[in-house]
Scaffold this motif. Sequence first.
Motif, PDB file in Angstrom:
ATOM      1  N   ALA A  72       0.840  -1.204   0.000  1.00 52.18           N
ATOM      2  CA  ALA A  72       0.000   0.000   0.000  1.00 52.18           C
ATOM      3  C   ALA A  72       0.871   1.248   0.000  1.00 52.18           C
ATOM      4  CB  ALA A  72      -0.922  -0.007   1.216  1.00 52.18           C
ATOM      5  N   GLY A  73       0.648   2.116  -0.960  1.00 51.79           N
ATOM      6  CA  GLY A  73       1.390   3.359  -1.033  1.00 51.79           C
ATOM      7  C   GLY A  73       2.868   3.166  -1.348  1.00 51.79           C
ATOM      8  N   ASP A  74       3.230   2.017  -1.818  1.00 54.54           N
ATOM      9  CA  ASP A  74       4.615   1.691  -2.140  1.00 54.54           C
ATOM     10  C   ASP A  74       5.060   2.534  -3.327  1.00 54.54           C
ATOM     11  OD1 ASP A  74       7.034   0.517  -2.817  1.00 54.54           O
ATOM     12  OD2 ASP A  74       6.200  -1.472  -3.179  1.00 54.54           O
ATOM     13  N   PRO A  75       6.042   3.442  -3.116  1.00 58.01           N
ATOM     14  CA  PRO A  75       6.488   4.275  -4.235  1.00 58.01           C
ATOM     15  C   PRO A  75       7.035   3.438  -5.385  1.00 58.01           C
ATOM     16  CG  PRO A  75       7.679   4.847  -2.219  1.00 58.01           C
ATOM     17  CD  PRO A  75       6.741   3.728  -1.891  1.00 58.01           C
ATOM     18  N   GLU A  76       7.663   2.316  -5.074  1.00 62.13           N
ATOM     19  CA  GLU A  76       8.184   1.462  -6.133  1.00 62.13           C
ATOM     20  C   GLU A  76       7.034   0.890  -6.962  1.00 62.13           C
ATOM     21  OE1 GLU A  76      11.384  -2.104  -6.861  1.00 62.13           O
ATOM     22  OE2 GLU A  76      10.151  -2.186  -5.057  1.00 62.13           O
ATOM     23  N   ALA A  77       5.915   0.557  -6.310  1.00 66.56           N
ATOM     24  CA  ALA A  77       4.759   0.026  -7.039  1.00 66.56           C
ATOM     25  C   ALA A  77       4.245   1.057  -8.040  1.00 66.56           C
ATOM     26  CB  ALA A  77       3.653  -0.393  -6.073  1.00 66.56           C
ATOM     27  N   ARG A  78       4.185   2.308  -7.620  1.00 70.02           N
ATOM     28  CA  ARG A  78       3.735   3.366  -8.547  1.00 70.02           C
ATOM     29  C   ARG A  78       4.691   3.476  -9.729  1.00 70.02           C
ATOM     30  NH1 ARG A  78       2.366   5.767  -3.592  1.00 70.02           N
ATOM     31  NH2 ARG A  78       4.289   6.948  -3.487  1.00 70.02           N
ATOM     32  N   GLN A  79       5.965   3.383  -9.453  1.00 64.50           N
ATOM     33  CA  GLN A  79       6.980   3.466 -10.509  1.00 64.50           C
ATOM     34  C   GLN A  79       6.851   2.270 -11.460  1.00 64.50           C
ATOM     35  OE1 GLN A  79      10.909   3.737  -8.871  1.00 64.50           O
ATOM     36  NE2 GLN A  79      11.907   3.753 -10.858  1.00 64.50           N
ATOM     37  N   ILE A  80       6.656   1.102 -10.905  1.00 61.17           N
ATOM     38  CA  ILE A  80       6.513  -0.102 -11.735  1.00 61.17           C
ATOM     39  C   ILE A  80       5.258  -0.008 -12.591  1.00 61.17           C
ATOM     40  CG2 ILE A  80       6.110  -2.597 -11.690  1.00 61.17           C
ATOM     41  CD1 ILE A  80       7.875  -2.671  -9.141  1.00 61.17           C
ATOM     42  N   LYS A  81       4.152   0.470 -12.006  1.00 60.22           N
ATOM     43  CA  LYS A  81       2.907   0.599 -12.771  1.00 60.22           C
ATOM     44  C   LYS A  81       3.070   1.592 -13.920  1.00 60.22           C
ATOM     45  CE  LYS A  81      -0.331  -0.823  -9.208  1.00 60.22           C
ATOM     46  NZ  LYS A  81      -1.532  -0.499  -8.444  1.00 60.22           N
ATOM     47  N   ALA A  82       3.762   2.698 -13.663  1.00 62.02           N
ATOM     48  CA  ALA A  82       3.996   3.680 -14.731  1.00 62.02           C
ATOM     49  C   ALA A  82       4.829   3.049 -15.842  1.00 62.02           C
ATOM     50  CB  ALA A  82       4.695   4.913 -14.160  1.00 62.02           C
ATOM     51  N   GLU A  86       3.722   2.291 -19.847  1.00 63.61           N
ATOM     52  CA  GLU A  86       4.537   2.776 -20.959  1.00 63.61           C
ATOM     53  C   GLU A  86       4.999   1.636 -21.862  1.00 63.61           C
ATOM     54  OE1 GLU A  86       7.769   4.860 -19.100  1.00 63.61           O
ATOM     55  OE2 GLU A  86       6.457   6.434 -18.326  1.00 63.61           O
ATOM     56  N   ASN A  87       5.018   0.426 -21.317  1.00 63.80           N
ATOM     57  CA  ASN A  87       5.497  -0.724 -22.072  1.00 63.80           C
ATOM     58  C   ASN A  87       4.384  -1.686 -22.470  1.00 63.80           C
ATOM     59  OD1 ASN A  87       8.647  -0.676 -22.182  1.00 63.80           O
ATOM     60  ND2 ASN A  87       8.060   0.135 -20.188  1.00 63.80           N
ATOM     61  N   GLY A  88       3.148  -1.181 -22.494  1.00 62.59           N
ATOM     62  CA  GLY A  88       2.034  -1.944 -23.038  1.00 62.59           C
ATOM     63  C   GLY A  88       1.355  -2.929 -22.105  1.00 62.59           C
ATOM     64  N   TYR A  89       1.680  -2.925 -20.850  1.00 62.65           N
ATOM     65  CA  TYR A  89       1.002  -3.810 -19.907  1.00 62.65           C
ATOM     66  C   TYR A  89      -0.270  -3.141 -19.392  1.00 62.65           C
ATOM     67  CZ  TYR A  89       5.275  -6.607 -19.570  1.00 62.65           C
ATOM     68  OH  TYR A  89       6.369  -7.404 -19.845  1.00 62.65           O
ATOM     69  N   GLU A  90      -1.302  -3.926 -19.154  1.00 60.30           N
ATOM     70  CA  GLU A  90      -2.511  -3.413 -18.519  1.00 60.30           C
ATOM     71  C   GLU A  90      -2.365  -3.647 -17.024  1.00 60.30           C
ATOM     72  OE1 GLU A  90      -6.319  -4.555 -20.013  1.00 60.30           O
ATOM     73  OE2 GLU A  90      -5.568  -4.629 -22.069  1.00 60.30           O
ATOM     74  N   VAL A  91      -2.476  -2.580 -16.265  1.00 57.99           N
ATOM     75  CA  VAL A  91      -2.326  -2.677 -14.815  1.00 57.99           C
ATOM     76  C   VAL A  91      -3.343  -1.758 -14.151  1.00 57.99           C
ATOM     77  CG1 VAL A  91      -0.467  -0.961 -14.735  1.00 57.99           C
ATOM     78  CG2 VAL A  91      -0.656  -2.643 -12.928  1.00 57.99           C
ATOM     79  N   ALA A  92      -3.971  -2.232 -13.088  1.00 61.31           N
ATOM     80  CA  ALA A  92      -4.984  -1.451 -12.368  1.00 61.31           C
ATOM     81  C   ALA A  92      -4.340  -0.275 -11.644  1.00 61.31           C
ATOM     82  CB  ALA A  92      -5.708  -2.343 -11.366  1.00 61.31           C
ATOM     83  N   ASP A  93      -5.127   0.789 -11.474  1.00 62.85           N
ATOM     84  CA  ASP A  93      -4.629   1.946 -10.736  1.00 62.85           C
ATOM     85  C   ASP A  93      -4.413   1.608  -9.260  1.00 62.85           C
ATOM     86  OD1 ASP A  93      -4.667   3.566 -12.982  1.00 62.85           O
ATOM     87  OD2 ASP A  93      -6.712   4.255 -12.619  1.00 62.85           O
ATOM     88  N   ARG A  94      -5.273   0.729  -8.739  1.00 63.99           N
ATOM     89  CA  ARG A  94      -5.177   0.351  -7.328  1.00 63.99           C
ATOM     90  C   ARG A  94      -4.885  -1.132  -7.218  1.00 63.99           C
ATOM     91  NH1 ARG A  94      -9.930   2.823  -3.904  1.00 63.99           N
ATOM     92  NH2 ARG A  94      -8.687   1.703  -2.404  1.00 63.99           N
ATOM     93  N   GLY A  95      -4.367  -1.524  -6.054  1.00 61.33           N
ATOM     94  CA  GLY A  95      -4.081  -2.938  -5.818  1.00 61.33           C
ATOM     95  C   GLY A  95      -2.624  -3.276  -6.072  1.00 61.33           C
TER      96      GLY A  95
END
Length: 109
Positions: A72-82, A86-95
């Motif tokens: 939860a709130g993991d800055p690395e998770a936000r970075q990975i999701k971004a 950018e690389n074509g993966y579908e990823v939820a905003d939350r979770g």
Amino acid sequence: MVRRTEIQLIDDLDGSDIARGKGETIRFALDGTSYEIDLKAKNAAKLRKTLAPYIAAARSVKAQRGRSAQRAGDPEARQIKAWARENGYEVADRGRVPGHIRDAYSAAS
């Protein structure tokens, strides 16, 4: 009728009774396992003295509750999701970030 419950601490190191106000329960963690130990003041001081050089060289971390709190709130998770978007993966905003996306991110880094 009155009921009175008293808790008597026993020193986990030497098995002796701990008089009220003369000891404490110490909590610590090592290798991902949390521990509690009841110690008389003398033994608690010995434990702290023994651990002092390791604590001085270590870095403090914030306590986390359970696996979901780690993400939860993991800055690395936000970075990975971004990166994933950018690389074509579908990823939820939350979770949580799916393992295959974390693996792809690690491989690309």
